[in-house]
Design a protein around this motif. Structure first.
Motif, PDB file in Angstrom:
ATOM      1  N   GLU A  58       0.834  -1.197   0.000  1.00 34.47           N
ATOM      2  CA  GLU A  58       0.000   0.000   0.000  1.00 34.47           C
ATOM      3  C   GLU A  58       0.870   1.250   0.000  1.00 34.47           C
ATOM      4  OE1 GLU A  58      -3.674   1.891   2.670  1.00 34.47           O
ATOM      5  OE2 GLU A  58      -2.591   0.154   3.409  1.00 34.47           O
ATOM      6  N   ARG A  60       0.542   5.208   1.039  1.00 29.28           N
ATOM      7  CA  ARG A  60      -0.349   6.008   1.886  1.00 29.28           C
ATOM      8  C   ARG A  60       0.020   7.484   1.824  1.00 29.28           C
ATOM      9  NH1 ARG A  60      -0.891   2.439   7.432  1.00 29.28           N
ATOM     10  NH2 ARG A  60      -2.135   0.791   6.501  1.00 29.28           N
ATOM     11  N   ARG A  69       3.625   1.109   2.825  1.00 25.68           N
ATOM     12  CA  ARG A  69       3.354  -0.082   3.633  1.00 25.68           C
ATOM     13  C   ARG A  69       3.840  -1.267   2.814  1.00 25.68           C
ATOM     14  NH1 ARG A  69       1.042  -1.422   8.121  1.00 25.68           N
ATOM     15  NH2 ARG A  69      -0.159  -3.321   8.400  1.00 25.68           N
ATOM     16  N   SER A  78       4.025  -6.811   8.383  1.00 24.24           N
ATOM     17  CA  SER A  78       3.782  -5.629   7.567  1.00 24.24           C
ATOM     18  C   SER A  78       4.366  -4.424   8.280  1.00 24.24           C
ATOM     19  CB  SER A  78       2.285  -5.421   7.339  1.00 24.24           C
ATOM     20  OG  SER A  78       1.773  -6.458   6.554  1.00 24.24           O
ATOM     21  N   ASP A  80       5.234  -0.037   8.040  1.00 28.86           N
ATOM     22  CA  ASP A  80       5.016   1.271   7.427  1.00 28.86           C
ATOM     23  C   ASP A  80       6.321   2.039   7.502  1.00 28.86           C
ATOM     24  OD1 ASP A  80       2.334   1.719   6.496  1.00 28.86           O
ATOM     25  OD2 ASP A  80       1.697   1.482   8.572  1.00 28.86           O
ATOM     26  N   TRP A  98      -1.826  -4.675  -7.697  1.00 25.99           N
ATOM     27  CA  TRP A  98      -2.372  -3.897  -6.587  1.00 25.99           C
ATOM     28  C   TRP A  98      -2.943  -2.551  -7.041  1.00 25.99           C
ATOM     29  CZ3 TRP A  98       0.313   0.631  -5.248  1.00 25.99           C
ATOM     30  CH2 TRP A  98       1.567   0.768  -5.856  1.00 25.99           C
ATOM     31  N   CYS A 102      -7.485   1.314  -9.795  1.00 29.47           N
ATOM     32  CA  CYS A 102      -6.965   2.623  -9.392  1.00 29.47           C
ATOM     33  C   CYS A 102      -6.374   3.361 -10.587  1.00 29.47           C
ATOM     34  CB  CYS A 102      -5.923   2.434  -8.290  1.00 29.47           C
ATOM     35  SG  CYS A 102      -5.193   3.979  -7.703  1.00 29.47           S
TER      36      CYS A 102
END
Length: 174
Positions: A58, A60, A69, A78, A80, A98, A102
């Motif tokens: 991810e 962010r 992430r 996981s 960050d 992923w 988007c």
């Protein structure tokens, strides 16, 4: 993000100007996909950390990238990491699943930019993405992950430097 020669060359280049470069590599070791000379140079650099068996899960931020992430696949943990930049050096098989739903990608998963973007519904007033801009205003794709790129570190670095002005323009637009 990446573990082949292009990613290694980019990491070495970026370590000359960045406080720290974190390499996320899906494979178990750099030596499987990178020249020995380059992997030795990376491993010797205090400004580059290599995380094998790792992948981005991810990005962010609010208005701009604030953290990445990622998952260490060998432990399942996981993490960050605060970051304002992410560079994907994925080569011939992009790890862009992923991004489904988007950003617009081509049939092989590479990110479409500029005139190759078909769905411009996210753009206001009928405008279109320019140059290296993706299907989302203010989000750019350069280098190996871009549809139609030549998959060479020199062109990726060049595209990255060219897109800086476009990023500034996008930020001014708000």
């Amino acid at each position: 993000v990446g573990g082949a020669n292009s990613a290694g060359q980019a990491a070495v280049f970026l370590s000359q100007v960045a406080a720290h470069v974190r390499m996320l590599v899906r494979g178990p070791a750099l030596s499987r996909s990178m020249s020995r000379y380059l992997s030795t140079r990376i491993e010797a650099s205090a400004k580059i950390s290599v995380h094998t068996r790792s992948e981005v899960i991810e990005l962010r931020g609010s208005g701009h990238l604030q953290s990445v992430r990622w998952r260490d696949d060998s432990t399942g943990e996981s993490l960050d990491t605060p970051s304002t930049n992410a560079f994907l050096m994925l080569g011939a098989v992009p790890n862009t699943a992923w991004l489904t739903g988007c950003l617009e990608t081509d049939d092989k998963g590479f990110i479409r930019v500029g005139g190759d973007v078909a769905d411009t519904s996210a753009y206001p007033d009928g405008s279109r993405p320019t140059g290296l801009e993706s299907s989302i205003p203010g989000v750019f794709a350069v280098g190996d992950v871009r549809s139609g790129s030549v998959k060479r570190v020199a062109s990726s670095v060049g595209e990255g430097s060219v897109v800086v002005a476009a990023v500034h323009q996008a930020l001014e637009r708000g």
